[in-house]
Design a protein around this motif. Structure first.
Motif, short mmCIF file in Angstrom:
data_model
loop_
_atom_site.label_atom_id
_atom_site.label_comp_id
_atom_site.label_asym_id
_atom_site.label_seq_id
_atom_site.Cartn_x
_atom_site.Cartn_y
_atom_site.Cartn_z
N ILE A 1 0.84 -1.20 0.00
CA ILE A 1 0.00 0.00 0.00
C ILE A 1 0.87 1.25 0.00
CG2 ILE A 1 -1.68 1.34 1.34
CD1 ILE A 1 -2.85 -1.34 2.29
N ARG A 2 1.89 1.29 0.88
CA ARG A 2 2.79 2.46 0.95
C ARG A 2 3.49 2.69 -0.38
NH1 ARG A 2 4.32 0.24 5.92
NH2 ARG A 2 6.23 -0.54 4.99
N ARG A 3 4.01 1.62 -0.97
CA ARG A 3 4.71 1.76 -2.26
C ARG A 3 3.79 2.27 -3.34
NH1 ARG A 3 7.35 -3.68 -3.26
NH2 ARG A 3 8.28 -3.94 -1.24
N PHE A 4 2.57 1.75 -3.39
CA PHE A 4 1.64 2.21 -4.42
C PHE A 4 1.31 3.67 -4.24
CE2 PHE A 4 -2.47 3.20 -6.11
CZ PHE A 4 -2.33 2.76 -7.41
N LEU A 5 0.98 4.10 -3.02
CA LEU A 5 0.63 5.50 -2.78
C LEU A 5 1.80 6.43 -3.05
CD1 LEU A 5 -1.64 5.21 0.37
CD2 LEU A 5 -2.34 5.76 -1.96
N ALA A 6 3.01 6.01 -2.72
CA ALA A 6 4.20 6.84 -2.99
C ALA A 6 4.41 6.98 -4.49
CB ALA A 6 5.43 6.24 -2.34
N GLY A 7 4.26 5.89 -5.23
CA GLY A 7 4.39 5.94 -6.68
C GLY A 7 3.30 6.76 -7.33
N TYR A 8 2.09 6.68 -6.78
CA TYR A 8 0.97 7.45 -7.32
C TYR A 8 1.21 8.94 -7.11
CZ TYR A 8 -3.77 9.00 -8.25
OH TYR A 8 -4.85 9.64 -8.77
N ALA A 9 1.69 9.32 -5.92
CA ALA A 9 1.97 10.73 -5.63
C ALA A 9 3.09 11.26 -6.52
CB ALA A 9 2.33 10.90 -4.16
N ALA A 10 4.13 10.46 -6.72
CA ALA A 10 5.23 10.88 -7.58
C ALA A 10 4.77 11.05 -9.02
CB ALA A 10 6.36 9.85 -7.51
N ASN A 11 3.90 10.16 -9.47
CA ASN A 11 3.37 10.24 -10.83
C ASN A 11 2.51 11.49 -11.00
OD1 ASN A 11 2.88 9.46 -13.47
ND2 ASN A 11 1.15 8.17 -12.90
N GLU A 12 1.70 11.81 -10.00
CA GLU A 12 0.87 13.01 -10.05
C GLU A 12 1.72 14.28 -10.14
OE1 GLU A 12 -2.66 13.73 -9.88
OE2 GLU A 12 -2.59 11.72 -10.72
N CYS A 13 2.81 14.30 -9.37
CA CYS A 13 3.69 15.49 -9.36
C CYS A 13 4.39 15.65 -10.70
CB CYS A 13 4.73 15.38 -8.26
SG CYS A 13 4.02 15.67 -6.64
N SER A 14 4.79 14.55 -11.30
CA SER A 14 5.51 14.64 -12.57
C SER A 14 4.59 15.09 -13.71
CB SER A 14 6.16 13.30 -12.92
OG SER A 14 5.17 12.33 -13.20
N GLU A 15 3.29 14.81 -13.56
CA GLU A 15 2.33 15.26 -14.58
C GLU A 15 1.87 16.69 -14.33
OE1 GLU A 15 -0.85 12.48 -14.63
OE2 GLU A 15 0.37 10.86 -15.41
N GLY A 16 2.25 17.25 -13.20
CA GLY A 16 1.85 18.62 -12.89
C GLY A 16 0.47 18.73 -12.31
N GLY A 17 -0.14 17.60 -11.93
CA GLY A 17 -1.49 17.63 -11.41
C GLY A 17 -1.58 18.11 -9.99
N MET A 18 -0.57 17.81 -9.20
CA MET A 18 -0.62 18.22 -7.81
C MET A 18 0.65 18.97 -7.46
SD MET A 18 -1.41 15.78 -4.65
CE MET A 18 -0.60 16.09 -3.12
N GLN A 19 0.52 20.12 -6.90
CA GLN A 19 1.67 20.97 -6.63
C GLN A 19 2.39 20.61 -5.34
OE1 GLN A 19 2.82 23.13 -8.85
NE2 GLN A 19 1.18 22.45 -10.19
N ASP A 20 1.67 20.30 -4.28
CA ASP A 20 2.31 20.03 -3.00
C ASP A 20 2.04 18.60 -2.56
OD1 ASP A 20 -0.26 21.40 -2.83
OD2 ASP A 20 -0.15 20.89 -0.71
N ALA A 21 2.92 17.69 -2.91
CA ALA A 21 2.74 16.27 -2.63
C ALA A 21 3.09 15.92 -1.19
CB ALA A 21 3.61 15.44 -3.59
#
Length: 97
Positions: free
Chosen positions: A75-95
């Motif tokens: 679960i931790r790995r998935f959420l960390a990867g999801y947050a990193a992916n969101e930041c790289s796409e510019g969707g979320m500014q403050d991860a």
């Protein structure tokens, strides 16, 4: 909310944090992040206090849907990867919320 959804808590001390829905019923969802809220003792939260962010796909989603044991590390790995992916796409500014 459905099983294996990625959600963000809107209210409470965990507001702004990402979780995965590990169980659900009509009014409540059980959520876990693998760290503060482990899979063995998920947080019971009203679905109206959660915002849908996305869906888990792949092996983790299959395990949740089959009712198999999911590790907190997965679960931790998935959420960390999801947050990193969101930041790289510019969707979320403050991860780091």
């Amino acid at each position: 909310m459905n099983l294996a959804d990625i959600v963000i808590s809107l209210n409470g001390r965990d507001a702004g944090k990402r979780f995965i829905v590990v169980m659900t019923d009509a009014e409540y969802s059980l959520i876990a992040d693998g760290k503060g809220r482990r899979f063995e003792s998920p947080k019971r939260k009203k679905s109206k206090h959660l915002r849908l962010e996305g869906q888990v796909d792949g092996l983790l989603a299959e395990k949740l849907q089959k009712g198999e044991k999911v590790t907190n590390n997965e679960i931790r790995r998935f959420l960390a990867g999801y947050a990193a992916n969101e930041c790289s796409e510019g969707g979320m500014q403050d991860a780091k919320r």
